[in-house]
Design an enzyme around this catalytic site. Structure first.
Site, PDB file in Angstrom:
ATOM      1  N   PHE A 168      13.853 -11.323  -3.388  1.00 16.89           N
ATOM      2  CA  PHE A 168      13.236 -10.778  -4.595  1.00 16.89           C
ATOM      3  C   PHE A 168      14.180 -10.954  -5.789  1.00 16.89           C
ATOM      4  O   PHE A 168      15.363 -10.625  -5.704  1.00 16.89           O
ATOM      5  CB  PHE A 168      12.883  -9.299  -4.402  1.00 16.89           C
ATOM      6  CG  PHE A 168      11.977  -8.794  -5.478  1.00 16.89           C
ATOM      7  CD1 PHE A 168      10.629  -9.120  -5.475  1.00 16.89           C
ATOM      8  CD2 PHE A 168      12.469  -8.040  -6.528  1.00 16.89           C
ATOM      9  CE1 PHE A 168       9.782  -8.691  -6.487  1.00 16.89           C
ATOM     10  CE2 PHE A 168      11.631  -7.604  -7.549  1.00 16.89           C
ATOM     11  CZ  PHE A 168      10.290  -7.928  -7.522  1.00 16.89           C
TER      12      PHE A 168
ATOM     13  N   ASP B  16      16.581  -5.380   2.446  1.00 15.90           N
ATOM     14  CA  ASP B  16      15.628  -4.826   1.491  1.00 15.90           C
ATOM     15  C   ASP B  16      14.307  -4.677   2.250  1.00 15.90           C
ATOM     16  O   ASP B  16      13.685  -5.676   2.648  1.00 15.90           O
ATOM     17  CB  ASP B  16      15.487  -5.762   0.286  1.00 15.90           C
ATOM     18  CG  ASP B  16      14.592  -5.167  -0.802  1.00 15.90           C
ATOM     19  OD1 ASP B  16      13.709  -4.370  -0.468  1.00 15.90           O
ATOM     20  OD2 ASP B  16      14.778  -5.526  -1.981  1.00 15.90           O
TER      21      ASP B  16
ATOM     22  N   TYR C 104       6.522   2.760  -3.456  1.00 17.12           N
ATOM     23  CA  TYR C 104       5.229   2.656  -4.152  1.00 17.12           C
ATOM     24  C   TYR C 104       4.310   1.605  -3.557  1.00 17.12           C
ATOM     25  O   TYR C 104       3.185   1.449  -4.011  1.00 17.12           O
ATOM     26  CB  TYR C 104       5.411   2.423  -5.661  1.00 17.12           C
ATOM     27  CG  TYR C 104       6.414   1.363  -6.070  1.00 17.12           C
ATOM     28  CD1 TYR C 104       6.160   0.022  -5.876  1.00 17.12           C
ATOM     29  CD2 TYR C 104       7.615   1.731  -6.665  1.00 17.12           C
ATOM     30  CE1 TYR C 104       7.079  -0.940  -6.270  1.00 17.12           C
ATOM     31  CE2 TYR C 104       8.545   0.789  -7.064  1.00 17.12           C
ATOM     32  CZ  TYR C 104       8.274  -0.553  -6.864  1.00 17.12           C
ATOM     33  OH  TYR C 104       9.192  -1.492  -7.243  1.00 17.12           O
ATOM     34  N   LYS C 105       4.786   0.876  -2.533  1.00 12.84           N
ATOM     35  CA  LYS C 105       3.899  -0.112  -1.922  1.00 12.84           C
ATOM     36  C   LYS C 105       3.195   0.548  -0.717  1.00 12.84           C
ATOM     37  O   LYS C 105       2.288   1.329  -0.893  1.00 12.84           O
ATOM     38  CB  LYS C 105       4.701  -1.339  -1.491  1.00 12.84           C
ATOM     39  CG  LYS C 105       5.465  -2.008  -2.636  1.00 12.84           C
ATOM     40  CD  LYS C 105       6.204  -3.241  -2.117  1.00 12.84           C
ATOM     41  CE  LYS C 105       7.252  -3.749  -3.105  1.00 12.84           C
ATOM     42  NZ  LYS C 105       6.698  -4.313  -4.325  1.00 12.84           N
TER      43      LYS C 105
ATOM     44  N   ARG D 293      -1.701 -13.611  -2.951  1.00 13.99           N
ATOM     45  CA  ARG D 293      -1.318 -12.716  -1.848  1.00 13.99           C
ATOM     46  C   ARG D 293      -2.457 -11.744  -1.559  1.00 13.99           C
ATOM     47  O   ARG D 293      -3.003 -11.131  -2.481  1.00 13.99           O
ATOM     48  CB  ARG D 293      -0.078 -11.893  -2.211  1.00 13.99           C
ATOM     49  CG  ARG D 293       1.195 -12.662  -2.308  1.00 13.99           C
ATOM     50  CD  ARG D 293       2.407 -11.731  -2.354  1.00 13.99           C
ATOM     51  NE  ARG D 293       2.281 -10.657  -3.344  1.00 13.99           N
ATOM     52  CZ  ARG D 293       3.264  -9.807  -3.632  1.00 13.99           C
ATOM     53  NH1 ARG D 293       4.421  -9.879  -3.003  1.00 13.99           N
ATOM     54  NH2 ARG D 293       3.096  -8.860  -4.539  1.00 13.99           N
TER      55      ARG D 293
HETATM   56  C1  LIG Z   1      11.605  -6.729  -2.282  1.00 10.86           C
HETATM   57  C2  LIG Z   1      11.830  -5.990  -3.562  1.00 10.86           C
HETATM   58  N1  LIG Z   1      13.059  -5.611  -3.895  1.00 10.86           N
HETATM   59  C3  LIG Z   1      13.318  -4.958  -5.044  1.00 10.86           C
HETATM   60  C4  LIG Z   1      12.306  -4.629  -5.906  1.00 10.86           C
HETATM   61  C5  LIG Z   1      12.639  -3.931  -7.193  1.00 10.86           C
HETATM   62  O1  LIG Z   1      12.228  -2.614  -7.129  1.00 10.86           O
HETATM   63  P1  LIG Z   1      12.363  -1.651  -8.391  1.00 10.86           P
HETATM   64  O2  LIG Z   1      11.698  -2.313  -9.526  1.00 10.86           O
HETATM   65  O3  LIG Z   1      11.603  -0.426  -7.982  1.00 10.86           O
HETATM   66  O4  LIG Z   1      13.794  -1.408  -8.614  1.00 10.86           O
HETATM   67  C6  LIG Z   1      10.984  -4.983  -5.595  1.00 10.86           C
HETATM   68  C7  LIG Z   1       9.884  -4.660  -6.514  1.00 10.86           C
HETATM   69  O5  LIG Z   1       8.741  -4.932  -6.297  1.00 10.86           O
HETATM   70  C8  LIG Z   1      10.750  -5.690  -4.390  1.00 10.86           C
HETATM   71  O6  LIG Z   1       9.514  -6.077  -4.058  1.00 10.86           O
END
Ligand SMILES: Cc1ncc(COP(=O)(O)O)c(C=O)c1O
Length: 407
Positions: free
Chosen positions: A130, A198, A221-222, A367
């Site tokens: 990410f 992660d 939140y997912k 997706r």
């Molecule tokens: C795999 C992954 N890591 C990190 C993040 C970043 O999260 P945040 O914006 O809540 O810090 C996301 C956001 O969608 C994500 O999907």
């Protein structure tokens, strides 16, 4: 997939038989749902009915009536208490997981903590990780070995005795590939490196056994349905906690914060990874969604994710769509990624004309996220029928191919 054809009829009857036999089917009633076919729970989960009630209670009674007394009546312990519940979803022991900050901030804290505790400077990751994680690594002034592969074999081969840390998304956000957590954790340990997972795209979607992994972060939140921007979490294996220090030495991570001492001395245990005052409203809102997953059981949730993703893939295959998500259910999460050169206009047409909400990831990935607690097979069958219509009739040509907005 024509309405009058037997193919769509067969698909629909198969879907309704699967829904009738679904042991988790009744959980859908515990969410606020409507006719929208929502396949974006992998980005922002739906609202559990109990959450609205919980927020009302926290606002009206705890804040409204008890005001500051509420800190001593449950608020102060909330990061640990909710953290432990998330810990149960990932196979962690009590006191190893805490709810705090955002995933990005937690990632920064743990990478910094891991690197400060070792001489090694190289962090291994992959370019499909990410972007926020990659940006955070880039800001740390460390050597990054970023490999262009999602293959566990290639990733393991990139580790050597200069590696301080391996960090990956357990489930890749675009392809949906799920890494072999044990294999890569063992591979990192074999060269003396730590591993940071992660879990944003796997927690609440598939069963996780965090095992001997050192560190993890993830969002709520997912698949945890905690609400937009809800408080994230971090995990640190028990035996590492005393040796690691958060770079954000805020007073909530301080031992005896309310003594207001002048010098920082980290709290014992996982509490040292807190920074400032927890956002109680957002934090409290995460609990009902987590409770629903605990009630359902992650094994059952994971089984349904495997079956529903397989169902989607089968229909996608029959439409000759290019599925890029792994076929082995152990090696994927709970979304199916379809590569199509017109993925963005197709996504817009689905939302605007077909009441189907998928999501899109640049440059060409559609997706389809499945949240086993509220997604029905009938939704998947109907969504695929509407996707086929959008593609066959080419209505998506009316939509801009210029990418923009939140997707
Ligand atoms: C795999 C992954 N890591 C990190 C993040 C970043 O999260 P945040 O914006 O809540 O810090 C996301 C956001 O969608 C994500 O999907």
């Amino acid at each position: 997939l024509k309405e009058e054809g037997t193919e769509i009829q067969n698909l629909k009857s198969k879907a309704s038989a699967l829904d009738v036999a679904d042991p988790l089917g009744h959980f859908r009633d515990r969410f606020v749902v409507d006719d929208l076919i929502y396949l974006d729970g992998n980005s922002l989960g739906r609202l559990p009915k109990a959450t609205a009630e919980r927020i009302r209670e926290v606002v009206e009674q705890q804040w409204g009536e008890r005001v500051i007394c509420s800190w001593g009546e449950g608020w102060l312990d909330l990061p640990q208490r909710i953290g432990d519940k998330i810990g149960r979803l990932i196979g962690a022991k009590e006191g190893e997981t805490i709810a705090a900050d955002s995933t990005s901030v937690n990632f920064y804290k743990l990478v910094h903590a891991a690197l400060s505790a070792t001489d090694g400077r190289v962090v291994v990751t992959n370019s499909s990780n990410f972007p926020s994680d990659l940006y955070l690594l880039q800001g740390l002034g460390i050597e990054i070995r970023q490999i262009d592969s999602e293959s566990d074999e290639a990733i393991a081969a990139a580790l050597d005795d200069r590696t301080a840390l391996l960090t990956l998304s357990h489930v890749e956000f675009k392809s949906g590939l799920r890494h072999d957590m044990k294999r890569l954790t063992d591979a990192a340990h074999a060269v003396g490196a730590k591993v940071l997972w992660d879990l944003s795209h796997s927690v609440g979607a598939v069963p996780i056994d965090i095992g001997e992994a050192d560190l993890a972060v993830g969002c709520t939140y997912k698949y945890l349905n905690g609400g937009p921007g809800a408080t994230a979490f971090l995990y640190v294996r028990k035996d590492l906690q005393e040796a690691l220090r958060s770079p954000i030495q805020g007073w909530f991570g301080q031992q005896n914060a309310f003594e207001f001492g002048l010098n920082y001395s980290p709290a014992g245990g996982i509490g040292r990874f807190l920074a400032g005052t927890p956002p109680i409203l957002s934090l409290a809102a995460t609990e009902p969604g987590i409770d629903l997953l605990l009630e359902a059981g992650m094994d059952k949730v994971g089984e349904k994710a495997a079956l529903q993703t397989a169902f989607l893939m089968e229909v996608a295959d029959s439409l000759s769509l290019e599925v890029i998500t792994p076929r082995n259910p152990q090696r994927r999460g709970s979304h199916v990624a379809i590569r199509h050169e017109a993925a963005w206009p197709i996504a817009q047409a689905l939302i605007a004309e077909k009441s189907v909400v998928p999501d899109f990831r640049t440059p060409d990935v559609l997706r389809l996220g499945i949240a086993p607690l509220y997604t029905r097979y009938a939704d998947l069958a109907e969504a695929m029928k509407r996707i086929a219509e959008v593609i066959e009739t080419r209505v998506y040509h009316a939509y801009s191919s210029e990418i923009g907005g939140v997707t």
